[in-house]
Design a protein around this motif. Sequence first.
Motif, PDB file in Angstrom:
ATOM      1  N   SER A 180       0.835  -1.204   0.000  1.00  0.00           N
ATOM      2  CA  SER A 180       0.000   0.000   0.000  1.00  0.00           C
ATOM      3  C   SER A 180       0.868   1.251   0.000  1.00  0.00           C
ATOM      4  N   GLY A 181       2.013   1.202   0.677  1.00  0.00           N
ATOM      5  CA  GLY A 181       2.930   2.339   0.651  1.00  0.00           C
ATOM      6  C   GLY A 181       3.495   2.584  -0.728  1.00  0.00           C
ATOM      7  N   ILE A 182       3.823   1.497  -1.424  1.00  0.00           N
ATOM      8  CA  ILE A 182       4.326   1.630  -2.792  1.00  0.00           C
ATOM      9  C   ILE A 182       3.274   2.281  -3.681  1.00  0.00           C
ATOM     10  N   CYS A 183       2.021   1.828  -3.545  1.00  0.00           N
ATOM     11  CA  CYS A 183       0.939   2.333  -4.396  1.00  0.00           C
ATOM     12  C   CYS A 183       0.658   3.801  -4.143  1.00  0.00           C
ATOM     13  N   THR A 184       0.666   4.197  -2.876  1.00  0.00           N
ATOM     14  CA  THR A 184       0.280   5.574  -2.550  1.00  0.00           C
ATOM     15  C   THR A 184       1.454   6.536  -2.579  1.00  0.00           C
ATOM     16  N   ARG A 185       2.671   6.011  -2.462  1.00  0.00           N
ATOM     17  CA  ARG A 185       3.840   6.894  -2.404  1.00  0.00           C
ATOM     18  C   ARG A 185       4.613   6.935  -3.717  1.00  0.00           C
ATOM     19  N   ASP A 186       4.905   5.760  -4.278  1.00  0.00           N
ATOM     20  CA  ASP A 186       5.807   5.696  -5.433  1.00  0.00           C
ATOM     21  C   ASP A 186       5.079   5.598  -6.773  1.00  0.00           C
ATOM     22  N   GLN A 200     -13.947   1.789  12.673  1.00  0.00           N
ATOM     23  CA  GLN A 200     -12.649   1.235  12.269  1.00  0.00           C
ATOM     24  C   GLN A 200     -12.156   1.895  10.984  1.00  0.00           C
ATOM     25  N   ASN A 201     -13.061   2.002  10.001  1.00  0.00           N
ATOM     26  CA  ASN A 201     -12.686   2.656   8.749  1.00  0.00           C
ATOM     27  C   ASN A 201     -12.315   4.113   8.982  1.00  0.00           C
ATOM     28  N   GLN A 202     -13.112   4.793   9.795  1.00  0.00           N
ATOM     29  CA  GLN A 202     -12.852   6.216  10.038  1.00  0.00           C
ATOM     30  C   GLN A 202     -11.497   6.427  10.696  1.00  0.00           C
ATOM     31  N   GLU A 203     -11.232   5.676  11.760  1.00  0.00           N
ATOM     32  CA  GLU A 203      -9.979   5.874  12.501  1.00  0.00           C
ATOM     33  C   GLU A 203      -8.776   5.462  11.666  1.00  0.00           C
ATOM     34  N   GLY A 204      -8.892   4.331  10.937  1.00  0.00           N
ATOM     35  CA  GLY A 204      -7.776   3.891  10.099  1.00  0.00           C
ATOM     36  C   GLY A 204      -7.499   4.854   8.948  1.00  0.00           C
ATOM     37  N   THR A 205      -8.575   5.346   8.340  1.00  0.00           N
ATOM     38  CA  THR A 205      -8.399   6.294   7.237  1.00  0.00           C
ATOM     39  C   THR A 205      -7.819   7.606   7.735  1.00  0.00           C
ATOM     40  N   ALA A 206      -8.261   8.048   8.912  1.00  0.00           N
ATOM     41  CA  ALA A 206      -7.711   9.275   9.487  1.00  0.00           C
ATOM     42  C   ALA A 206      -6.217   9.123   9.744  1.00  0.00           C
ATOM     43  N   GLU A 207      -5.814   7.960  10.265  1.00  0.00           N
ATOM     44  CA  GLU A 207      -4.389   7.724  10.524  1.00  0.00           C
ATOM     45  C   GLU A 207      -3.594   7.710   9.214  1.00  0.00           C
ATOM     46  N   PHE A 208      -4.192   7.117   8.185  1.00  0.00           N
ATOM     47  CA  PHE A 208      -3.534   7.085   6.877  1.00  0.00           C
ATOM     48  C   PHE A 208      -3.349   8.503   6.331  1.00  0.00           C
ATOM     49  N   LEU A 209      -4.405   9.331   6.400  1.00  0.00           N
ATOM     50  CA  LEU A 209      -4.300  10.705   5.903  1.00  0.00           C
ATOM     51  C   LEU A 209      -3.292  11.509   6.721  1.00  0.00           C
ATOM     52  N   HIS A 210      -3.232  11.232   8.005  1.00  0.00           N
ATOM     53  CA  HIS A 210      -2.245  11.926   8.843  1.00  0.00           C
ATOM     54  C   HIS A 210      -0.826  11.575   8.400  1.00  0.00           C
ATOM     55  N   SER A 211      -0.609  10.297   8.044  1.00  0.00           N
ATOM     56  CA  SER A 211       0.723   9.892   7.570  1.00  0.00           C
ATOM     57  C   SER A 211       1.060  10.574   6.243  1.00  0.00           C
ATOM     58  N   LEU A 212       0.039  10.750   5.388  1.00  0.00           N
ATOM     59  CA  LEU A 212       0.271  11.482   4.140  1.00  0.00           C
ATOM     60  C   LEU A 212       0.697  12.914   4.420  1.00  0.00           C
ATOM     61  N   ARG A 213       0.036  13.500   5.394  1.00  0.00           N
ATOM     62  CA  ARG A 213       0.326  14.893   5.752  1.00  0.00           C
ATOM     63  C   ARG A 213       1.776  15.054   6.187  1.00  0.00           C
ATOM     64  N   LEU A 214       2.296  14.034   6.880  1.00  0.00           N
ATOM     65  CA  LEU A 214       3.665  14.108   7.383  1.00  0.00           C
ATOM     66  C   LEU A 214       4.699  13.664   6.351  1.00  0.00           C
ATOM     67  N   ALA A 215       4.226  13.047   5.255  1.00  0.00           N
ATOM     68  CA  ALA A 215       5.157  12.524   4.249  1.00  0.00           C
ATOM     69  C   ALA A 215       5.848  13.655   3.509  1.00  0.00           C
ATOM     70  N   LEU A 248     -11.313  13.360   9.591  1.00  0.00           N
ATOM     71  CA  LEU A 248     -10.409  13.301   8.436  1.00  0.00           C
ATOM     72  C   LEU A 248      -9.781  14.658   8.149  1.00  0.00           C
ATOM     73  N   SER A 249     -10.557  15.710   8.285  1.00  0.00           N
ATOM     74  CA  SER A 249     -10.028  17.056   8.037  1.00  0.00           C
ATOM     75  C   SER A 249      -8.951  17.413   9.041  1.00  0.00           C
ATOM     76  N   GLU A 250      -9.165  17.049  10.283  1.00  0.00           N
ATOM     77  CA  GLU A 250      -8.152  17.332  11.316  1.00  0.00           C
ATOM     78  C   GLU A 250      -6.883  16.544  11.047  1.00  0.00           C
ATOM     79  N   ALA A 251      -7.046  15.268  10.667  1.00  0.00           N
ATOM     80  CA  ALA A 251      -5.880  14.425  10.410  1.00  0.00           C
ATOM     81  C   ALA A 251      -5.087  14.902   9.203  1.00  0.00           C
ATOM     82  N   PHE A 252      -5.795  15.358   8.175  1.00  0.00           N
ATOM     83  CA  PHE A 252      -5.144  15.732   6.917  1.00  0.00           C
ATOM     84  C   PHE A 252      -4.664  17.182   6.927  1.00  0.00           C
TER      85      PHE A 252
END
Length: 677
Positions: A180-186, A200-215, A248-252
């Motif tokens: 998933s990192g390869i697909c979304t990053r590279d 579960q979807n909300q919290e996991g997606t929020a964490e994913f968007l937060h990681s994008l924000r920090l990338a 999601l907005s807060e995370a992103f």
Amino acid sequence: MAEFSKSREAAFVTFYSFKGGVGRSMALINVAGILAGRGFRVLALDMDLEAPGISYLMRHEANLKKQDLPGFIDLLADACERGEEGDLFALPPEEAVQRYSYLYTVPEPIRRSEDGLLRIMPAGRFDGHYQERLDQLDLGQLYREGQGQPLIEVFKQVVRASGMFDYVFIDSRTGFSDESGICTRDLGDYLVVVMGLNRQNQEGTAEFLHSLRLAKVEPKGVRVVLSSVPNGEDELVEQREKEAAAALSEAFGKDVSLSLQIPYHPRLALTEELHIFRRSRGYLYEAYVEIEKAVLAMLGMTAGSLLKQLRNAVEAKAQAEVLALLKRLVKLDDGNAALEKAAFEFSSFVVDEASGELRKFLAEQLSGDSWLVGHIATELHKRKQTDADLFYRLAIKAAPKDANSLGNYAIFLTDIRGDHAGAEVLYKRALEADPKNVGILGNYAGFLKNIRGDHAGAEELYKRALATDPKHANSLGNYAIFLKNIRGDHDGADELYKRSLEADPKHAGILGNYALFLTDIRGDHAGAEELYRRSLEADPKNPNHLGNYAKLLLMLGRDEDGERNLTRAWESNPEERDLQCELHFYAVAHLWNKHPDALPKLKSLLQNGASSKDWPLGENVRRSREAGHPQPEFVAALADVVSGKVPVESLEEFEVWKKRSSDAHTTYLLTSAGALA
């Protein structure tokens, strides 16, 4: 000049979800199918390597359940095993992509263009050893060893270099896996995140968007899709939407819209069949269409964005890029209207001589009843561009009884194509469609007079035109010319000229023609001069009227005024060779000591077949003799050649004619000043 090649590279769009079971793969393939139906070229890449779903679609489509279909894993494994001899490196890009991907049929109900295609690159061969090959490849280990990212970059470059696709849709693995990192990053330039409304979807997606924000490298665009949203429980759905949007907005770190939603439908859980294969309408289809539009907007593929790019391409005169952008534009929902707007805004570019391929495309795309078709045909006709008939035929095909289109095309066939038989057929059709169309009656009359020599037929049409509209200035003026030149009825012509100017006192053409009539027929030089002044007030840069006014002034001995108008005529850049002959003759006859280059230029024109047939030059010859021209007999003979009375070879008896144009001792060149043109 601006660089445009990047705008044609395939864009990579990753479809990601934190958890499975939310309809991510079905969203991807349905949206890809709609895009292919529009005419775009799409590759669907199955990178959900642990649970490949899109790959099964390919097997069912091709009815190849028992056959091996190599895909992404096989291509990369081959590259790792054989290095530079592997298909990824050794094959031409297009051949490499074709070997590991497969055509998927786009359903006819949604196919709007034959240009589109959908190909699928499956995860790999399902021959009982798929998991073994996946474990051996081990993308995560390749990345840790520093080989993975360069290998993925080569893969991406090969797909782009193949030139086969506009978009590559990547079906990503879920969660926070290496894949998933390869697909979304590279791999992915853009990102579509599909999520359910549970926590579960909300919290996991929020964490994913937060990681994008920090990338360090953030996607160029991100859209979130809710799926699948149940019908009913409206209050709870609305509450969960608000909570999810806030989280999601807060995370992103920026507002996240949840306007894109896929409603619940039983078939999403019960079948792998694409919804667009079954129905091209209904609420589920419309949901996929909205996602498709949002993806296009994220990619800058909107009418407004393309028009901005078109302005830059037109300014840079990038013909190929303009054509490529217009081909994209027509694939959009509002593409035809935007195409009309663009073609009109850039009409000067469209009718440019170098834009032939662009015009062919427009003729294929524009509706024959579009106002723009006639506009382009007219502008091309003015510029004597032969492909104006593409647009004339298009307009007539759409409206076979449109008199104006038929009449204008008849003029084109006469003036540009020299197809007199075809023109006459069109004139007759035009008058069948509109027997009282004054303009067509007059034009057909001119055709019969000038091309067919049918004076009786022409006169009948002039009379019909004036019976229809007794105050039609053009018909009155043209009939006046007919009476003067063909019938020799000078009194009748005089009356018609007066009536035409009563109808339109500022008609430059009629003013100039009547002035010529007063000069040559009535000998009313004062009246003619007044009319020339009025005609030039109406049309100050008309080279014919300037030249004729110069003729009058020079034959009256007003050389300074005559030369001034002669110069203005040249500054208007006359294209007609007969007028060029006249202007050079006036300079030779009246201004020989000021314009020594006039005779060599006139000699070149006459020797190349130019003349001004039947043009009256007797008064200019008389005045030239009275003014003391050193070669009066030569001027008289030259006037006969210019007016087409005798061949150019008759001038060979004159020494001044036989001398080279560069000979400084040409007899009549008594003094040398500046040149006329």
